[in-house]
Write an enzyme that holds these catalytic residues in place. Structure first.
Site, PDB file in Angstrom:
ATOM      1  N   GLN A  72      -7.351  10.297  -4.537  1.00 20.47           N
ATOM      2  CA  GLN A  72      -6.867  10.326  -5.919  1.00 20.47           C
ATOM      3  C   GLN A  72      -8.019  10.569  -6.895  1.00 20.47           C
ATOM      4  O   GLN A  72      -9.053   9.912  -6.817  1.00 20.47           O
ATOM      5  CB  GLN A  72      -6.180   9.010  -6.282  1.00 20.47           C
ATOM      6  N   CYS A 103      -3.029   5.086 -14.610  1.00 25.07           N
ATOM      7  CA  CYS A 103      -3.964   3.980 -14.827  1.00 25.07           C
ATOM      8  C   CYS A 103      -3.882   3.503 -16.280  1.00 25.07           C
ATOM      9  O   CYS A 103      -4.077   4.290 -17.212  1.00 25.07           O
ATOM     10  CB  CYS A 103      -5.392   4.394 -14.499  1.00 25.07           C
ATOM     11  N   ARG A 228       0.034  -4.499  -4.548  1.00 23.17           N
ATOM     12  CA  ARG A 228      -0.590  -5.821  -4.486  1.00 23.17           C
ATOM     13  C   ARG A 228      -0.044  -6.704  -3.373  1.00 23.17           C
ATOM     14  O   ARG A 228      -0.746  -7.596  -2.879  1.00 23.17           O
ATOM     15  CB  ARG A 228      -0.433  -6.512  -5.847  1.00 23.17           C
TER      16      ARG A 228
END
Length: 338
Positions: A72, A103, A228
């Site tokens: 990425q 982001c 996560r």
């Protein structure tokens, strides 16, 4: 279920999200060993690549066991982004080039990169088209649903990326303003999936194998992207892959398994980055492995202060002994009651 990003075949619907400071090669290899069909490296600055920064170039090393995987990149101008994409295309073993368009952190957004593009579908089209025209590897885009609840152009942005030649889209069901708070909006993800003809990876609030199945069913996505929930818990990936394939839920990891894997992860990170950097980077990750294990607070506090591999391993070993002793005492007490 197999699917494809361009001509790259993905073995199953379990995808590991790119996470800054986390999805380095050590983590990606572990993820693949635990069943992930596809993994993506942490985001890499186009300028770091352009200036041939040694640390940046090292981040793009790919272990043979990682494939298929994506690298990425992020950046604020088409010139620098294209240069970075061409470098990844020509000089790395990546199978896919992923463009970061989600982001939310200020230092990235301030450079007109990451989530900043979510405000303008025309910019999305422009940037993606320049990259797809310049490279041979398939190009994907990772984005969020919008900037805030008043600026949600999820469908428009995804369709712009598809028109520009993207081979697949990944979307986190939160806005930039939400960061990682609140809830992911799966309804918007469904709307996006309904409008795309290319593969779609749905991301956000996938914490269990059941969540992964539900997000696939409710959104119509091609794959579930897990972030996560995989930190300190690669078993989540294996359990999800198995559950999607068979409908059977495998047991969660035992404390002993978690501690053993934590030490393995530490050692692989040190092998990758050296002891000084590896230990310091693993401090934050170490506590995830102990999440949910009773009486681990002191051990977590000790781990984030550790300076060496040996010190960390000793802390884990002591905690393993204490955990085993508690389990033996608990078993003996139960036997007496019976």
């Amino acid at each position: 279920m197999k699917w494809h990003i361009g001509d790259v075949e993905i073995a199953n619907q379990v995808v590991v999200a790119p996470m800054a400071g986390v999805t380095n090669s050590a983590f990606r290899v572990i993820s693949k060993e635990f069943g992930a069909g596809y993994v993506v490296c942490e985001m890499i600055s186009d300028r770091g690549i352009m200036y041939r920064n040694k640390k940046t170039l090292n981040m793009m090393d790919v272990d043979p066991s990682e494939h298929p995987m994506g690298i990425q990149i992020f950046g604020g101008t088409k010139e620098t982004l294209v240069q970075a994409a061409k470098y990844v295309d020509e000089h790395t073993a990546a199978d896919v080039i992923d463009i970061n368009m989600g982001c939310p952190v200020n230092k990235v957004v301030k450079t007109d990169a990451g989530a900043r593009w979510l405000l303008d579908p025309n910019k999305v089209y422009e940037m993606v088209s320049y990259v797809t025209d310049a490279v041979k590897k398939p190009v994907t885009v990772k984005m969020r649903t919008g900037w805030d609840d008043k600026h949600i152009y999820a469908v428009e942005n995804a369709m712009a990326a598809e028109r520009a030649g993207a081979a697949a889209i990944a979307m986190h069901g939160r806005t930039r303003k939400q960061m990682y708070t609140g809830h992911a909006d799966w309804n918007i993800l469904k709307e996006v999936a309904d409008h795309l003809s290319i593969p779609f990876m749905a991301n956000g609030d996938v914490r269990t194998p059941e969540d992964a199945k539900r997000i696939l069913e409710e959104t119509g996505a091609t794959a579930a992207m897990i972030g996560r929930a995989a930190l300190g818990n690669p078993w989540m990936l294996k359990r999800t892959e198995h559950y999607l394939a068979t409908g059977e839920l495998l047991p969660e990891a035992t404390p002993e398994q978690k501690i053993k894997m934590a030490k393995e992860h530490l050692n692989r990170l040190i092998d990758l980055k050296g002891e000084y950097v590896g230990v310091r980077e693993f401090r934050g990750l170490s506590t995830y492995y102990l999440k949910g294990i009773p009486r681990s607070a002191r051990t977590k506090a000790a781990l984030v202060e550790a300076e060496t591999r040996q010190e960390m391993n000793d802390i884990f070993d002591r905690f393993a002994e204490q955990t085993t002793e508690r389990e033996l005492k608990k078993g003996a007490k139960t036997a007496r009651l019976i």
